[in-house]
Design a protein around this motif. Sequence first.
Motif, PDB file in Angstrom:
ATOM      1  N   ASP A  98      13.970  -3.030  57.472  1.00 60.49           N
ATOM      2  CA  ASP A  98      12.465  -2.773  57.864  1.00 60.49           C
ATOM      3  C   ASP A  98      12.468  -1.519  58.732  1.00 60.49           C
ATOM      4  O   ASP A  98      13.584  -0.859  58.814  1.00 60.49           O
TER       5      ASP A  98
ATOM      6  N   THR B  36      11.800  -0.667  61.767  1.00 59.56           N
ATOM      7  CA  THR B  36      12.681  -0.318  63.170  1.00 59.56           C
ATOM      8  C   THR B  36      13.949  -0.342  62.676  1.00 59.56           C
ATOM      9  O   THR B  36      14.603   0.632  63.591  1.00 59.56           O
ATOM     10  N   GLU B  37      14.665  -0.906  62.037  1.00 64.75           N
ATOM     11  CA  GLU B  37      16.100  -0.987  61.627  1.00 64.75           C
ATOM     12  C   GLU B  37      16.468   0.408  60.972  1.00 64.75           C
ATOM     13  O   GLU B  37      17.459   1.217  61.399  1.00 64.75           O
TER      14      GLU B  37
ATOM     15  N   MET C 222      20.829  -1.339  69.239  1.00 66.70           N
ATOM     16  CA  MET C 222      19.692  -2.454  68.808  1.00 66.70           C
ATOM     17  C   MET C 222      20.685  -3.702  68.056  1.00 66.70           C
ATOM     18  O   MET C 222      20.263  -4.687  67.913  1.00 66.70           O
TER      19      MET C 222
ATOM     20  N   ALA D  97      14.850   3.343  61.352  1.00 68.64           N
ATOM     21  CA  ALA D  97      14.571   4.411  62.293  1.00 68.64           C
ATOM     22  C   ALA D  97      15.752   4.392  63.217  1.00 68.64           C
ATOM     23  O   ALA D  97      16.260   5.580  63.312  1.00 68.64           O
ATOM     24  N   ALA D  98      16.347   3.341  63.641  1.00 69.95           N
ATOM     25  CA  ALA D  98      17.712   3.196  64.494  1.00 69.95           C
ATOM     26  C   ALA D  98      18.716   3.853  63.803  1.00 69.95           C
ATOM     27  O   ALA D  98      19.388   4.607  64.303  1.00 69.95           O
TER      28      ALA D  98
END
Length: 291
Positions: free
Chosen positions: A196, A198-199, A271, A201-202
């Motif tokens: 996704d 967020t994943e 994260m 981007a990290a």
Amino acid sequence: MNDSGRIERIERALEAYIANCSAPEKLKQSMAYSLLAGGKRLRPSLCLQAADMLGGSEADAMPVACALEMIHTYSLIHDDLPCMDNDDMRRGRPSNHMVFGESGAMLAGDGLLSLAFETMLNAGLEIATHAPRYFEACAEVARGAGVSGMVAGQTLDLDMTGKPGDLAMLEAIQVRKTGALIEAALASGAIIANADATELAAIRRYAQSFGRLFQITDDLLDVTGTDEAMGKTLGKDAKEDKLTAVTLLGIDGAKKYAVDTAEEARLAISMFGERAADFNALIDSTLCREK
């Protein structure tokens, strides 16, 4: 996630892609000479590890992983040419152009670059339900390898030879010349695994910091390492007045820069908790690498 057989599976897949390609025999020999010469297989491993961490399939990610190694190898072949860095040794043996001539080496690099994209696109065509992910990953790799990524970094590196630079310019070179293909490796593996936003981007943040870390340690090893361990001629950065972490900051300053950059990478991947154990271990091993 820690898988000692991963590199062996990458090697087998690379051998199969070369064996099954329809290149003329001399071109195939030249491509195989560099592609199958061993090495860390860092970029394909990162691609597969990212996919694994996010619950993806290694089989689905393997074509992209192999394509990344083909592109990395093409860049090394071209990098060693007399018109570029003029290196006679690579991975502990004569560079491609020393064996197959400059024109043969140029064509081997061109062939590997083309085969990389053929490999990724064929994977998308063969599994229609996965096609959007493969095509997105292919675009990611193209950006990392191309005119805004690795090629841009090599251009900046050559342009800055013999010129004064600062940390901003050094990092501009690092994130493109080395970091862009590393980011492409991690991001493409995540894309294949349906990460996704967020994943993804990290993972990008980790890749950007780790890519810089890898280049900083490479700069240090050019001064502190040995030709035998590295498998190439060292000491050329200072001799050619290149802008590196060491020429800009000195050895002690470059070591501190590496530690600070490593902490950035750890924070970026935090994260994912225990799932990121291998990525944290990679930071540790890179900080103390000897080759």
